[in-house]
Design a protein around this motif. Sequence first.
Motif, mmCIF file in Angstrom:
data_model
loop_
_atom_site.group_PDB
_atom_site.id
_atom_site.type_symbol
_atom_site.label_atom_id
_atom_site.label_comp_id
_atom_site.label_asym_id
_atom_site.label_seq_id
_atom_site.Cartn_x
_atom_site.Cartn_y
_atom_site.Cartn_z
ATOM 1 N N GLU A 156 -14.627 2.136 17.233
ATOM 2 C CA GLU A 156 -14.836 2.538 18.625
ATOM 3 C C GLU A 156 -16.316 2.753 18.941
ATOM 4 O O GLU A 156 -16.742 2.573 20.077
ATOM 5 C CB GLU A 156 -14.037 3.809 18.925
ATOM 6 C CG GLU A 156 -12.534 3.569 18.964
ATOM 7 C CD GLU A 156 -11.765 4.757 19.475
ATOM 8 O OE1 GLU A 156 -12.311 5.883 19.470
ATOM 9 O OE2 GLU A 156 -10.600 4.566 19.890
ATOM 10 N N GLN A 157 -17.094 3.093 17.916
ATOM 11 C CA GLN A 157 -18.537 3.269 18.102
ATOM 12 C C GLN A 157 -19.291 1.940 18.072
ATOM 13 O O GLN A 157 -20.504 1.914 18.302
ATOM 14 C CB GLN A 157 -19.080 4.191 17.013
ATOM 15 C CG GLN A 157 -18.571 5.624 17.099
ATOM 16 C CD GLN A 157 -18.811 6.413 15.820
ATOM 17 O OE1 GLN A 157 -19.536 5.961 14.918
ATOM 18 N NE2 GLN A 157 -18.225 7.582 15.727
ATOM 19 N N GLY A 158 -18.597 0.860 17.778
ATOM 20 C CA GLY A 158 -19.241 -0.440 17.706
ATOM 21 C C GLY A 158 -19.933 -0.716 16.383
ATOM 22 O O GLY A 158 -20.643 -1.718 16.254
ATOM 23 N N VAL A 159 -19.718 0.153 15.411
ATOM 24 C CA VAL A 159 -20.337 -0.031 14.091
ATOM 25 C C VAL A 159 -19.627 -1.133 13.321
ATOM 26 O O VAL A 159 -20.254 -1.948 12.636
ATOM 27 C CB VAL A 159 -20.302 1.293 13.297
ATOM 28 C CG1 VAL A 159 -20.753 1.075 11.848
ATOM 29 C CG2 VAL A 159 -21.171 2.337 13.973
ATOM 30 N N PRO A 172 -7.912 1.924 17.338
ATOM 31 C CA PRO A 172 -9.166 1.933 18.110
ATOM 32 C C PRO A 172 -8.931 1.360 19.503
ATOM 33 O O PRO A 172 -8.364 0.271 19.653
ATOM 34 C CB PRO A 172 -10.099 1.044 17.283
ATOM 35 C CG PRO A 172 -9.519 1.052 15.910
ATOM 36 C CD PRO A 172 -8.040 1.156 16.088
ATOM 37 N N ARG A 173 -9.373 2.075 20.513
ATOM 38 C CA ARG A 173 -9.080 1.679 21.887
ATOM 39 C C ARG A 173 -9.780 0.390 22.296
ATOM 40 O O ARG A 173 -9.310 -0.315 23.197
ATOM 41 C CB ARG A 173 -9.482 2.815 22.830
ATOM 42 C CG ARG A 173 -8.586 4.051 22.730
ATOM 43 C CD ARG A 173 -9.183 5.245 23.418
ATOM 44 N NE ARG A 173 -10.404 5.694 22.726
ATOM 45 C CZ ARG A 173 -11.085 6.787 23.068
ATOM 46 N NH1 ARG A 173 -10.690 7.520 24.096
ATOM 47 N NH2 ARG A 173 -12.162 7.134 22.391
ATOM 48 N N GLY A 211 -6.148 -6.336 11.722
ATOM 49 C CA GLY A 211 -6.994 -6.839 10.642
ATOM 50 C C GLY A 211 -7.880 -5.801 9.997
ATOM 51 O O GLY A 211 -8.577 -6.102 9.027
ATOM 52 N N LEU A 212 -7.863 -4.576 10.507
ATOM 53 C CA LEU A 212 -8.787 -3.562 10.008
ATOM 54 C C LEU A 212 -8.305 -2.758 8.797
ATOM 55 O O LEU A 212 -9.105 -2.495 7.898
ATOM 56 C CB LEU A 212 -9.139 -2.598 11.151
ATOM 57 C CG LEU A 212 -10.110 -1.459 10.801
ATOM 58 C CD1 LEU A 212 -11.473 -2.007 10.393
ATOM 59 C CD2 LEU A 212 -10.255 -0.499 11.993
ATOM 60 N N PRO A 213 -7.048 -2.321 8.710
ATOM 61 C CA PRO A 213 -6.708 -1.277 7.731
ATOM 62 C C PRO A 213 -6.997 -1.610 6.271
ATOM 63 O O PRO A 213 -7.774 -0.894 5.618
ATOM 64 C CB PRO A 213 -5.210 -1.062 7.975
ATOM 65 C CG PRO A 213 -5.025 -1.387 9.419
ATOM 66 C CD PRO A 213 -5.932 -2.564 9.643
ATOM 67 N N LEU A 214 -6.387 -2.651 5.697
ATOM 68 C CA LEU A 214 -6.556 -2.883 4.260
ATOM 69 C C LEU A 214 -7.995 -3.212 3.915
ATOM 70 O O LEU A 214 -8.574 -2.609 3.002
ATOM 71 C CB LEU A 214 -5.613 -3.994 3.789
ATOM 72 C CG LEU A 214 -5.579 -4.241 2.272
ATOM 73 C CD1 LEU A 214 -4.226 -4.808 1.860
ATOM 74 C CD2 LEU A 214 -6.685 -5.179 1.793
ATOM 75 N N VAL A 215 -8.585 -4.164 4.620
ATOM 76 C CA VAL A 215 -9.955 -4.551 4.280
ATOM 77 C C VAL A 215 -10.936 -3.434 4.595
ATOM 78 O O VAL A 215 -11.901 -3.194 3.857
ATOM 79 C CB VAL A 215 -10.370 -5.861 4.982
ATOM 80 C CG1 VAL A 215 -9.503 -7.018 4.510
ATOM 81 C CG2 VAL A 215 -10.328 -5.742 6.500
ATOM 82 N N ALA A 224 -11.396 3.832 12.298
ATOM 83 C CA ALA A 224 -11.103 3.622 13.713
ATOM 84 C C ALA A 224 -12.246 4.154 14.577
ATOM 85 O O ALA A 224 -12.617 3.533 15.582
ATOM 86 C CB ALA A 224 -9.792 4.296 14.082
ATOM 87 N N GLU A 225 -12.810 5.301 14.188
ATOM 88 C CA GLU A 225 -13.946 5.855 14.918
ATOM 89 C C GLU A 225 -15.151 4.928 14.840
ATOM 90 O O GLU A 225 -15.846 4.720 15.846
ATOM 91 C CB GLU A 225 -14.295 7.228 14.356
ATOM 92 C CG GLU A 225 -13.237 8.293 14.619
ATOM 93 C CD GLU A 225 -13.493 9.580 13.858
ATOM 94 O OE1 GLU A 225 -12.792 10.570 14.116
ATOM 95 O OE2 GLU A 225 -14.390 9.591 12.966
#
Length: 316
Positions: A270-273, A116-117, A126-130, A266-267
């Motif tokens: 990037e959307q702030g969700v 994510p940019r 820190g994002l993938p597994l969780v 990742a999307e």
Amino acid sequence: MKGISYSRYGGPEVLEYGEVRDPKIGPDSVLVKVRAAAVNPVDWKARRGYLDGVLDTVFPVVPGWDVSGVVVRPGPSVTEFSVGDEVIGYVREDFLSRGTFAEYVAAPVRTLARKPRNLTWEEAAGLPLVGLTAYQVLIKALQVKRGETVLIHAAAGGVGSIAVQIARHLGARVIGTASEANHDFVRSLGGEPVAHGDGLGERVRGLVPEGVDAAFDTIGGDTLKISANLLAPEGRLVSIADADAVDYGGRYCFVRPDPDDLTRLAELAEQGVVSVHVSETYPLERAADAYRSNEEGRTRGKIVVTVEWEREEMAW
């Protein structure tokens, strides 16, 4: 290359920083220069030998499954990524040996997505597994729908904090268990916090007298039993911590690498969700301290290890 490794099962004291074997890049893999790698409870459980019955272990083991970094060499059959691409990955194989707590990792393309940019390297790691865990449980296993009420345990932790955000994005009401110190954090994510401990069932019933539509157990044991008793008549139950969920009519889920799911995460970032809260960072050589902190079991969000990096190193 430099990395963290262990040659026997044990506590953080078995982790050593030093030279580890250079990774070999298979036809369907890319060589990733690691910028950051996140600590997950499954890492230290594996290091202590708790997964020995399900995963072969090839010592010495480089721990870690989460990564953010830069592609420096694609395998001969890879068309998905090119040199210089910034990626994230849940780089899990069906054995323990080649992990992400090193300067480089050979990552199968099935484990990767573009970074994510808007996230830092630490947040991205820190994002993938969780994130995959939360996404696959809420969307695929529990099939949460708009207007439903979802109970999420350990809502301030790595999996829980992402799960609260995804469930809210799906239009659900979220009840999140957390320590009193983390209640404001859970509220900031969009959840309604309730305290762990004695009387948990009564506190949740006070908020949702008719029972919850879905329960996401991340703890197991008594928490799993309480969750089952809090379900509405057609409620669904999933645990990522206790296979006994099936005895209560629920499901046990173990996260799997999925490039499409990871791309969707990742999307959402990037959307702030979805955002990733990094509570602590450590340099690679202090990875043992990062694991000690995680094993205390009171982490808010994620603990991340960073790797020193100079662009000239891309000539590896």
